[in-house]
Design a protein around this motif. Sequence first.
Motif, PDB file in Angstrom:
ATOM      1  N   PRO A   5      18.318  -1.635  -4.072  1.00  0.00           N
ATOM      2  CA  PRO A   5      17.569  -0.514  -4.624  1.00  0.00           C
ATOM      3  C   PRO A   5      17.139  -0.738  -6.077  1.00  0.00           C
ATOM      4  N   ASP A   6      16.228  -1.681  -6.279  1.00  0.00           N
ATOM      5  CA  ASP A   6      15.700  -1.949  -7.617  1.00  0.00           C
ATOM      6  C   ASP A   6      14.526  -1.014  -7.873  1.00  0.00           C
ATOM      7  N   PRO A   7      14.621  -0.123  -8.874  1.00  0.00           N
ATOM      8  CA  PRO A   7      13.563   0.866  -9.089  1.00  0.00           C
ATOM      9  C   PRO A   7      12.193   0.243  -9.398  1.00  0.00           C
ATOM     10  N   VAL A   8      12.156  -0.835 -10.138  1.00  0.00           N
ATOM     11  CA  VAL A   8      10.872  -1.466 -10.484  1.00  0.00           C
ATOM     12  C   VAL A   8      10.193  -2.010  -9.237  1.00  0.00           C
ATOM     13  N   THR A   9      10.935  -2.655  -8.371  1.00  0.00           N
ATOM     14  CA  THR A   9      10.368  -3.212  -7.145  1.00  0.00           C
ATOM     15  C   THR A   9       9.933  -2.096  -6.198  1.00  0.00           C
ATOM     16  N   ILE A  10      10.683  -1.012  -6.136  1.00  0.00           N
ATOM     17  CA  ILE A  10      10.305   0.129  -5.295  1.00  0.00           C
ATOM     18  C   ILE A  10       9.008   0.739  -5.798  1.00  0.00           C
ATOM     19  N   ILE A  11       8.878   0.911  -7.105  1.00  0.00           N
ATOM     20  CA  ILE A  11       7.638   1.458  -7.678  1.00  0.00           C
ATOM     21  C   ILE A  11       6.479   0.512  -7.418  1.00  0.00           C
ATOM     22  N   ASN A  12       6.690  -0.794  -7.580  1.00  0.00           N
ATOM     23  CA  ASN A  12       5.621  -1.760  -7.313  1.00  0.00           C
ATOM     24  C   ASN A  12       5.176  -1.705  -5.855  1.00  0.00           C
ATOM     25  N   LEU A  13       6.121  -1.597  -4.937  1.00  0.00           N
ATOM     26  CA  LEU A  13       5.777  -1.502  -3.517  1.00  0.00           C
ATOM     27  C   LEU A  13       4.981  -0.226  -3.250  1.00  0.00           C
ATOM     28  N   PHE A  14       5.421   0.882  -3.808  1.00  0.00           N
ATOM     29  CA  PHE A  14       4.706   2.151  -3.642  1.00  0.00           C
ATOM     30  C   PHE A  14       3.283   2.046  -4.182  1.00  0.00           C
ATOM     31  N   LEU A  15       3.124   1.440  -5.353  1.00  0.00           N
ATOM     32  CA  LEU A  15       1.790   1.303  -5.935  1.00  0.00           C
ATOM     33  C   LEU A  15       0.903   0.368  -5.112  1.00  0.00           C
ATOM     34  N   CYS A  16       1.474  -0.674  -4.534  1.00  0.00           N
ATOM     35  CA  CYS A  16       0.697  -1.559  -3.655  1.00  0.00           C
ATOM     36  C   CYS A  16       0.188  -0.795  -2.437  1.00  0.00           C
ATOM     37  N   ILE A  17       1.040   0.048  -1.867  1.00  0.00           N
ATOM     38  CA  ILE A  17       0.623   0.862  -0.726  1.00  0.00           C
ATOM     39  C   ILE A  17      -0.466   1.843  -1.135  1.00  0.00           C
ATOM     40  N   LEU A  18      -0.288   2.489  -2.277  1.00  0.00           N
ATOM     41  CA  LEU A  18      -1.277   3.450  -2.772  1.00  0.00           C
ATOM     42  C   LEU A  18      -2.620   2.778  -3.044  1.00  0.00           C
ATOM     43  N   ILE A  19      -2.603   1.639  -3.702  1.00  0.00           N
ATOM     44  CA  ILE A  19      -3.846   0.909  -3.993  1.00  0.00           C
ATOM     45  C   ILE A  19      -4.512   0.462  -2.699  1.00  0.00           C
ATOM     46  N   GLY A  20      -3.714   0.029  -1.727  1.00  0.00           N
ATOM     47  CA  GLY A  20      -4.268  -0.353  -0.428  1.00  0.00           C
ATOM     48  C   GLY A  20      -4.979   0.807   0.251  1.00  0.00           C
ATOM     49  N   MET A  21      -4.392   1.995   0.186  1.00  0.00           N
ATOM     50  CA  MET A  21      -5.023   3.177   0.779  1.00  0.00           C
ATOM     51  C   MET A  21      -6.308   3.543   0.038  1.00  0.00           C
ATOM     52  N   ILE A  22      -6.287   3.457  -1.282  1.00  0.00           N
ATOM     53  CA  ILE A  22      -7.482   3.747  -2.070  1.00  0.00           C
ATOM     54  C   ILE A  22      -8.588   2.746  -1.749  1.00  0.00           C
ATOM     55  N   CYS A  23      -8.232   1.488  -1.574  1.00  0.00           N
ATOM     56  CA  CYS A  23      -9.219   0.463  -1.216  1.00  0.00           C
ATOM     57  C   CYS A  23      -9.804   0.733   0.165  1.00  0.00           C
ATOM     58  N   LEU A  24      -8.984   1.186   1.083  1.00  0.00           N
ATOM     59  CA  LEU A  24      -9.475   1.522   2.417  1.00  0.00           C
ATOM     60  C   LEU A  24     -10.457   2.695   2.357  1.00  0.00           C
ATOM     61  N   ILE A  25     -10.144   3.704   1.565  1.00  0.00           N
ATOM     62  CA  ILE A  25     -11.059   4.838   1.376  1.00  0.00           C
ATOM     63  C   ILE A  25     -12.352   4.361   0.723  1.00  0.00           C
ATOM     64  N   GLY A  26     -12.231   3.450  -0.258  1.00  0.00           N
ATOM     65  CA  GLY A  26     -13.425   2.897  -0.911  1.00  0.00           C
ATOM     66  C   GLY A  26     -14.309   2.152   0.068  1.00  0.00           C
ATOM     67  N   TYR A  27     -13.702   1.421   0.979  1.00  0.00           N
ATOM     68  CA  TYR A  27     -14.484   0.717   1.996  1.00  0.00           C
ATOM     69  C   TYR A  27     -15.243   1.704   2.874  1.00  0.00           C
ATOM     70  N   VAL A  28     -14.564   2.771   3.291  1.00  0.00           N
ATOM     71  CA  VAL A  28     -15.205   3.762   4.157  1.00  0.00           C
ATOM     72  C   VAL A  28     -16.377   4.420   3.435  1.00  0.00           C
ATOM     73  N   LYS A  29     -16.228   4.672   2.142  1.00  0.00           N
ATOM     74  CA  LYS A  29     -17.285   5.362   1.390  1.00  0.00           C
ATOM     75  C   LYS A  29     -18.488   4.473   1.102  1.00  0.00           C
ATOM     76  N   ILE A  30     -18.262   3.234   0.663  1.00  0.00           N
ATOM     77  CA  ILE A  30     -19.401   2.412   0.225  1.00  0.00           C
ATOM     78  C   ILE A  30     -19.781   1.313   1.210  1.00  0.00           C
ATOM     79  N   ARG A  31     -18.999   1.132   2.265  1.00  0.00           N
ATOM     80  CA  ARG A  31     -19.297   0.134   3.306  1.00  0.00           C
ATOM     81  C   ARG A  31     -19.495  -1.275   2.762  1.00  0.00           C
ATOM     82  N   SER A  32     -18.730  -1.606   1.736  1.00  0.00           N
ATOM     83  CA  SER A  32     -18.708  -2.965   1.212  1.00  0.00           C
ATOM     84  C   SER A  32     -17.324  -3.528   1.482  1.00  0.00           C
ATOM     85  N   THR A  34     -15.745  -5.632  -0.293  1.00  0.00           N
ATOM     86  CA  THR A  34     -15.039  -5.944  -1.535  1.00  0.00           C
ATOM     87  C   THR A  34     -13.743  -5.145  -1.699  1.00  0.00           C
ATOM     88  N   PRO A  35     -13.768  -3.808  -1.501  1.00  0.00           N
ATOM     89  CA  PRO A  35     -12.490  -3.086  -1.616  1.00  0.00           C
ATOM     90  C   PRO A  35     -11.438  -3.560  -0.613  1.00  0.00           C
TER      91      PRO A  35
END
Length: 85
Positions: A5-32, A34-35
Amino acid sequence: MQLLPDPVTIINLFLCILIGMICLIGYVKIRSITPLVIGAAFFLFGISHAATLLDLKTALEQEMIVIRTLGYITRPFAVTYPRFE
């Protein structure tokens, strides 16, 4: 295999998941694609963080090097390439 239970690694994993979801939404919106490529880079980093949390870091050391290297190569390539169409 135990959970570390390393807090820094848990936060990094959470942020990777969040960024991945944002990139998926970006793909749906702009159909490129790149995201999606940027999201793929953060997906690779997420795999690395998950392996670290599951205490597989030393057992999969060589694989982790390859995964992180691919992530570091993918991210700037996606950002600097004009647009994948």
